[in-house]
Design a protein around this motif. Structure first.
Motif, PDB file in Angstrom:
ATOM      1  N   TYR A  48       0.811  -1.220   0.000  1.00 35.76           N
ATOM      2  CA  TYR A  48       0.000   0.000   0.000  1.00 35.76           C
ATOM      3  C   TYR A  48       0.844   1.269   0.000  1.00 35.76           C
ATOM      4  O   TYR A  48       0.315   2.366   0.128  1.00 35.76           O
ATOM      5  CB  TYR A  48      -0.952   0.014   1.206  1.00 35.76           C
ATOM      6  CG  TYR A  48      -0.235  -0.121   2.533  1.00 35.76           C
ATOM      7  CD1 TYR A  48       0.334   0.988   3.157  1.00 35.76           C
ATOM      8  CD2 TYR A  48      -0.116  -1.354   3.145  1.00 35.76           C
ATOM      9  CE1 TYR A  48       1.004   0.858   4.356  1.00 35.76           C
ATOM     10  CE2 TYR A  48       0.541  -1.495   4.334  1.00 35.76           C
ATOM     11  CZ  TYR A  48       1.100  -0.388   4.949  1.00 35.76           C
ATOM     12  OH  TYR A  48       1.764  -0.531   6.132  1.00 35.76           O
ATOM     13  N   LYS A  97      -0.234   2.723  -4.170  1.00 35.35           N
ATOM     14  CA  LYS A  97      -1.072   3.873  -4.536  1.00 35.35           C
ATOM     15  C   LYS A  97      -1.123   4.023  -6.056  1.00 35.35           C
ATOM     16  O   LYS A  97      -2.192   4.218  -6.642  1.00 35.35           O
ATOM     17  CB  LYS A  97      -0.508   5.142  -3.894  1.00 35.35           C
ATOM     18  CG  LYS A  97      -1.342   6.366  -4.086  1.00 35.35           C
ATOM     19  CD  LYS A  97      -0.736   7.542  -3.313  1.00 35.35           C
ATOM     20  CE  LYS A  97      -1.640   8.746  -3.359  1.00 35.35           C
ATOM     21  NZ  LYS A  97      -1.090   9.858  -2.557  1.00 35.35           N
ATOM     22  N   SER A 130      -3.169   1.146  -7.535  1.00 32.87           N
ATOM     23  CA  SER A 130      -4.593   1.357  -7.240  1.00 32.87           C
ATOM     24  C   SER A 130      -5.197   2.344  -8.226  1.00 32.87           C
ATOM     25  O   SER A 130      -6.285   2.119  -8.775  1.00 32.87           O
ATOM     26  CB  SER A 130      -4.773   1.892  -5.811  1.00 32.87           C
ATOM     27  OG  SER A 130      -4.364   0.953  -4.858  1.00 32.87           O
ATOM     28  N   ILE A 145      -6.952  -5.023  -0.508  1.00 29.34           N
ATOM     29  CA  ILE A 145      -5.582  -4.529  -0.440  1.00 29.34           C
ATOM     30  C   ILE A 145      -4.979  -5.089   0.842  1.00 29.34           C
ATOM     31  O   ILE A 145      -5.657  -5.197   1.867  1.00 29.34           O
ATOM     32  CB  ILE A 145      -5.523  -2.986  -0.493  1.00 29.34           C
ATOM     33  CG1 ILE A 145      -4.079  -2.484  -0.607  1.00 29.34           C
ATOM     34  CG2 ILE A 145      -6.246  -2.359   0.680  1.00 29.34           C
ATOM     35  CD1 ILE A 145      -3.962  -0.985  -0.893  1.00 29.34           C
ATOM     36  N   LYS A 172      -2.570   1.454   8.771  1.00 27.90           N
ATOM     37  CA  LYS A 172      -2.173   2.035   7.484  1.00 27.90           C
ATOM     38  C   LYS A 172      -2.892   1.381   6.309  1.00 27.90           C
ATOM     39  O   LYS A 172      -3.307   2.062   5.373  1.00 27.90           O
ATOM     40  CB  LYS A 172      -0.657   1.935   7.305  1.00 27.90           C
ATOM     41  CG  LYS A 172       0.110   2.852   8.225  1.00 27.90           C
ATOM     42  CD  LYS A 172       1.606   2.714   8.039  1.00 27.90           C
ATOM     43  CE  LYS A 172       2.357   3.611   9.010  1.00 27.90           C
ATOM     44  NZ  LYS A 172       3.808   3.421   8.883  1.00 27.90           N
ATOM     45  N   VAL A 173      -3.037   0.062   6.332  1.00 30.01           N
ATOM     46  CA  VAL A 173      -3.684  -0.607   5.199  1.00 30.01           C
ATOM     47  C   VAL A 173      -5.185  -0.329   5.189  1.00 30.01           C
ATOM     48  O   VAL A 173      -5.786  -0.215   4.123  1.00 30.01           O
ATOM     49  CB  VAL A 173      -3.357  -2.122   5.150  1.00 30.01           C
ATOM     50  CG1 VAL A 173      -4.123  -2.912   6.196  1.00 30.01           C
ATOM     51  CG2 VAL A 173      -3.647  -2.683   3.761  1.00 30.01           C
ATOM     52  N   LYS A 211      -6.542   2.490   6.152  1.00 26.56           N
ATOM     53  CA  LYS A 211      -6.612   3.859   5.608  1.00 26.56           C
ATOM     54  C   LYS A 211      -6.400   3.833   4.097  1.00 26.56           C
ATOM     55  O   LYS A 211      -7.106   4.507   3.340  1.00 26.56           O
ATOM     56  CB  LYS A 211      -5.572   4.746   6.276  1.00 26.56           C
ATOM     57  CG  LYS A 211      -5.604   6.178   5.811  1.00 26.56           C
ATOM     58  CD  LYS A 211      -4.561   7.027   6.525  1.00 26.56           C
ATOM     59  CE  LYS A 211      -4.587   8.439   5.976  1.00 26.56           C
ATOM     60  NZ  LYS A 211      -3.522   9.265   6.579  1.00 26.56           N
ATOM     61  N   ALA A 212      -5.430   3.033   3.634  1.00 23.07           N
ATOM     62  CA  ALA A 212      -5.180   2.910   2.193  1.00 23.07           C
ATOM     63  C   ALA A 212      -6.404   2.354   1.478  1.00 23.07           C
ATOM     64  O   ALA A 212      -6.752   2.825   0.390  1.00 23.07           O
ATOM     65  CB  ALA A 212      -3.961   2.015   1.943  1.00 23.07           C
ATOM     66  N   ASN A 262      -8.829   5.232   1.200  1.00 24.12           N
ATOM     67  CA  ASN A 262      -8.328   6.295   0.314  1.00 24.12           C
ATOM     68  C   ASN A 262      -8.225   5.871  -1.143  1.00 24.12           C
ATOM     69  O   ASN A 262      -8.434   6.682  -2.042  1.00 24.12           O
ATOM     70  CB  ASN A 262      -6.963   6.793   0.777  1.00 24.12           C
ATOM     71  CG  ASN A 262      -7.031   7.566   2.070  1.00 24.12           C
ATOM     72  OD1 ASN A 262      -8.095   8.000   2.502  1.00 24.12           O
ATOM     73  ND2 ASN A 262      -5.887   7.738   2.711  1.00 24.12           N
ATOM     74  N   PHE A 263      -7.883   4.627  -1.385  1.00 23.96           N
ATOM     75  CA  PHE A 263      -7.633   4.163  -2.746  1.00 23.96           C
ATOM     76  C   PHE A 263      -8.831   3.459  -3.379  1.00 23.96           C
ATOM     77  O   PHE A 263      -8.785   3.075  -4.538  1.00 23.96           O
ATOM     78  CB  PHE A 263      -6.429   3.220  -2.797  1.00 23.96           C
ATOM     79  CG  PHE A 263      -5.140   3.772  -2.228  1.00 23.96           C
ATOM     80  CD1 PHE A 263      -4.923   5.132  -2.061  1.00 23.96           C
ATOM     81  CD2 PHE A 263      -4.130   2.907  -1.855  1.00 23.96           C
ATOM     82  CE1 PHE A 263      -3.728   5.616  -1.531  1.00 23.96           C
ATOM     83  CE2 PHE A 263      -2.931   3.379  -1.329  1.00 23.96           C
ATOM     84  CZ  PHE A 263      -2.730   4.739  -1.165  1.00 23.96           C
TER      85      PHE A 263
END
Length: 128
Positions: A11, A16, A19, A40, A47-48, A50-51, A54-55
Motif C-alpha cells: 500500500y 497507490k 490502485s 488490499i 495504514k492498510v 486507511k489505504a 483512500n484508494f
C-alpha cells in the motif's frame, strides 16, 4: 462484462500508483474485463485500512497468505517490498492466480528462476 477481482499486496507509493491504474484503466483502454478492487493487503492494520478507504478498495487484510489463496481473487498484484516478492509469487502461483509483480522481480537469479518455474508449472498468466 466479466469482472476480475484483484488483490493488491502493498500500500506504499507503488500500491497507490497501482490502485490508481486499476481504477483508471477503463478510461484509457478498451478492456474485455472489469477490474474490481477487492482487497488490499499490508502489514500495518491502521495504514492498510486507511489505504483501502483512500484508494477505493472494498476490503483490507494484514495476511498476504490468506489473501492470495482466496477463491474469489483472480489477480494478485504484488507491490510489496522486494524481499517479499518471492514467497508471495510462489503462493499465488500455487493458488493458480494471474500474477503481476512489481520490479525488481527478485533479490537473486535463483529466486527469479524459481518464481518463473512456479508460474509456468501452474499455468499462470504473469508479468513484471
Amino acid at each position: 462484462m466479466r469482472k476480475l477481482n484483484i488483490a493488491l499486496v502493498g500500500y506504499g507509493f507503488m500500491g497507490k500508483a497501482h490502485s490508481n491504474a486499476w481504477r483508471q484503466v477503463r478510461s484509457f483502454f478498451e478492456v474485455p474485463c472489469e477490474p474490481v478492487l477487492k482487497v488490499i493487503c499490508g502489514r500495518d492494520e491502521d495504514k492498510v485500512s486507511k489505504a483501502a478507504r483512500n484508494f477505493g478498495w472494498e476490503e483490507f487484510s494484514t495476511s498476504w497468505e490468506s489473501t492470495v489463496s482466496r477463491k474469489d481473487i483472480d489477480i494478485v498484484d504484488i507491490c510489496s517490498p522486494g524481499d517479499t516478492h518471492h514467497p508471495i509469487t510462489l503462493a499465488a502461483a500455487e493458488a493458480g492466480k494471474i500474477i503481476l509483480c512489481e520490479k525488481p522481480l527478485a533479490n537473486s537469479l535463483a529466486d527469479a528462476k524459481e518464481m518463473l518455474a512456479a508460474v509456468q508449472a501452474n499455468n499462470c498468466l504473469h508479468m513484471i
